[in-house]
Write a protein that holds these residues in place. Structure first.
Motif, short mmCIF file in Angstrom:
data_model
loop_
_atom_site.label_atom_id
_atom_site.label_comp_id
_atom_site.label_asym_id
_atom_site.label_seq_id
_atom_site.Cartn_x
_atom_site.Cartn_y
_atom_site.Cartn_z
N LYS A 62 -10.98 20.60 -60.25
CA LYS A 62 -11.73 20.25 -59.04
C LYS A 62 -11.84 21.43 -58.07
O LYS A 62 -12.24 21.26 -56.91
N ASN A 63 -11.45 22.62 -58.56
CA ASN A 63 -11.55 23.86 -57.77
C ASN A 63 -10.70 23.84 -56.51
O ASN A 63 -11.03 24.47 -55.49
N GLU A 64 -9.58 23.13 -56.58
CA GLU A 64 -8.65 23.13 -55.46
C GLU A 64 -7.78 24.40 -55.49
O GLU A 64 -7.55 24.99 -56.55
N GLU A 65 -7.32 24.80 -54.31
CA GLU A 65 -6.40 25.94 -54.23
C GLU A 65 -4.99 25.44 -54.51
O GLU A 65 -4.38 24.78 -53.68
N SER B 190 -3.69 11.09 -62.67
CA SER B 190 -3.95 12.38 -62.02
C SER B 190 -5.16 12.29 -61.11
O SER B 190 -5.16 12.82 -59.98
N GLU B 191 -6.21 11.65 -61.58
CA GLU B 191 -7.41 11.49 -60.76
C GLU B 191 -7.12 10.66 -59.51
O GLU B 191 -7.60 11.00 -58.42
N ARG B 192 -6.32 9.60 -59.66
CA ARG B 192 -5.99 8.77 -58.50
C ARG B 192 -5.24 9.58 -57.45
O ARG B 192 -5.49 9.46 -56.24
N ILE B 193 -4.31 10.41 -57.90
CA ILE B 193 -3.54 11.23 -56.96
C ILE B 193 -4.45 12.19 -56.22
O ILE B 193 -4.35 12.35 -54.99
N ARG C 236 -7.09 13.86 -51.18
CA ARG C 236 -8.34 14.40 -50.68
C ARG C 236 -9.16 13.37 -49.89
O ARG C 236 -10.21 13.72 -49.31
N GLY C 237 -8.70 12.13 -49.91
CA GLY C 237 -9.43 11.09 -49.18
C GLY C 237 -10.77 10.77 -49.79
O GLY C 237 -11.72 10.43 -49.08
#
Length: 359
Positions: free
Chosen positions: A26-29, A347-350, A355-356
Motif C-alpha cells: 500500500k506504499n506505506e512508509e 493484515s488488510e483489516r489492520i 489508516r482509518g
C-alpha cells in the motif's frame, strides 16, 4: 505516517511479515527492527517471506537469560526510535522481544499496536514468561488487535477501553495462505518422511522440561506401540529438551527423531500428519488451517477457541491423560469444523484500522 515493525523470533516473523508486506504493497512508509532474540530461526523465516530489516539489534548471546535479552533491547532500541520517530510501533504476541520493545516505545511516547492481543491462560507462571509479557504489552498498547472475540472479552474484563480493541482474526492464517500458494508441500514432505501415516509431535515449552516431558513422551510411545504407528519428532535445539527426548525415546523404533526443520517443511509435515501432539502455542493456531486435530500437552492454554471449536483437547501433562487424549484424537472427525482463527484477511483489516479506511 511512519510504521515500525519489530520481531526477534521465528513465530513473530511468521505473524508480522504478512502485515508488513501488506503495508508495503500500500506504499506505506514502514521499516523493520529485528532484535535477533533467536538469530538463526529468525533469519530463516525472513528469507521465506523475502523481507529485510533496516536495523538488527543482534541481541542473542550464548546461554542468554530473559534479563539479558531485556537489557540489550532496552539499550539498543531507544536510539533508533529517537532517530526514526515512527508514529506506531507494531509488536506481535508475547515474546520477551515484544514486551521489551513495547515498553521502549511507551517510554518514547510512540503508539504501540499489539498484533494478537488479549490471549490469556490466567496463570501468571504458565506459560512463563509469556503470560506476563502479553499482559504488560496490552496495558501500554493504543491498538489492540484481538484475534478472536474471546480475546476481546479478556481485554474488556481487564478494564481496557473498548475503542482500543479490534477483533481482526489471526495473521497466522494470512501467512499460511501465502506459503501454501508458494510451495509444493507434499513434495517437500516426501523428502523428510518415508511413510504416509504418522503422528507429529513437538515439545519445547520451558515449564514442561523435566518429568512432565518424560510423561508426555511415554504416553506418545505407548500409543504408537499400541497402534503400530510412526511418530515424527523434530527435536528442539534446547540441550535440556534434547537430553530428555533421546534418553526417553531415542531407541524407540516407532519414533523418527529429526533435526528442527525450516518452517515451510514443518508445515509440510503438519499438512500430512494424522494428528498432532504439541505444547506449542503456534501449532494450535496452524493445525486448524490444515484440518488437523491437536492434543495440547499443557495444563493451560491461552487459545481456548481451539478446544471449543472441536479442533483440540487440553490434555494436561500426565501420561494417562495424554494417552486418553490421543485415543480421542484418533476417533475424531473434523469434516464440518471451521477454523476459529480467521479467514486470511487480517493484515488488510489492520491496515484499514490504523489508516482509518472503511471497508
Amino acid at each position: 505516517m511512519k510504521y515500525c515493525f519489530v520481531f526477534g523470533t521465528r513465530p513473530e516473523v511468521i505473524k508480522v511479515a504478512p502485515v508488513y508486506k501488506f503495508f508495503i504493497e500500500k506504499n506505506e512508509e514502514a521499516f523493520i527492527v529485528a532484535t535477533a532474540q533467536h538469530r538463526e530461526m529468525m533469519d530463516t523465516m525472513m528469507n521465506v517471506f523475502g523481507i529485510e530489516a533496516k536495523y538488527d539489534l543482534n541481541v542473542m548471546t550464548h546461554d542468554q537469560t530473559l534479563d539479558s535479552v531485556v537489557a540489550s533491547i532496552m539499550q539498543r532500541l531507544p536510539p533508533i526510535l529517537q532517530r526514526e520517530r515512527p508514529d506506531i510501533l507494531f509488536v506481535q504476541g508475547d515474546t520477551t522481544t515484544a514486551m521489551s520493545c513495547a515498553i521502549c516505545a511507551f517510554h518514547s511516547k510512540v503508539q504501540v499496536a499489539h498484533i494478537e492481543a488479549g490471549l490469556r491462560s490466567h496463570d501468571l507462571y504458565d506459560p512463563f514468561p509469556e503470560e506476563m509479557n502479553r499482559r504488560v504489552i496490552d496495558v501500554v498498547s493504543t491498538y489492540l488487535f484481538a484475534p478472536t472475540e474471546k480475546a476481546r472479552d479478556n481485554l474488556i474484563k481487564e478494564g481496557i477501553a473498548e475503542d482500543r480493541i479490534y477483533t481482526v482474526g489471526n495473521t497466522v492464517v494470512d501467512a499460511l495462505k501465502m506459503i501454501t500458494n508458494s510451495f509444493d508441500l507434499p513434495q517437500m514432505r516426501s523428502r523428510i518422511v518415508p511413510f504416509e501415516r504418522y503422528i507429529l509431535l513437538t515439545l519445547h515449552r520451558r515449564e514442561n522440561i523435566g518429568e512432565r516431558m518424560v510423561s508426555i513422551l511415554s504416553a506418545v510411545a505407548k500409543f504408537a506401540e499400541e497402534r503400530n504407528i510412526h511418530v515424527v519428532l523434530p527435536v528442539h535445539k534446547n540441550p535440556n529438551v534434547r537430553r530428555i527426548v533421546f534418553d526417553t525415546v531415542g531407541s524407540n523404533p516407532h519414533f523418527k527423531l529429526i533435526e528442527p526443520v525450516d518452517y515451510v517443511s514443518f508445515l509440510a509435515l503438519l499438512e500430512g500428519c494424522w494428528f498432532v501432539v504439541t505444547d506449542s502455542g503456534g501449532v494450535q493456531e496452524e493445525a486448524p488451517s490444515f484440518g488437523k486435530f491437536v492434543v495440547v500437552a499443557r495444563r493451560t492454554t491461552e487459545r481456548p477457541e481451539l478446544i471449543e471449536s472441536g479442533f483440540g483437547i487440553l490434555a494436561g501433562t500426565e501420561e494417562n491423560s495424554i494417552h486418553e487424549a490421543m485415543v480421542s484424537a484418533s476417533e475424531t472427525k473434523l469434516d464440518t469444523a471451521e477454523n476459529p482463527f480467521g479467514d486470511g484477511k487480517t493484515s488488510e483489516r489492520i491496515w484499514r484500522i490504523v489508516r482509518g479506511v472503511s471497508q
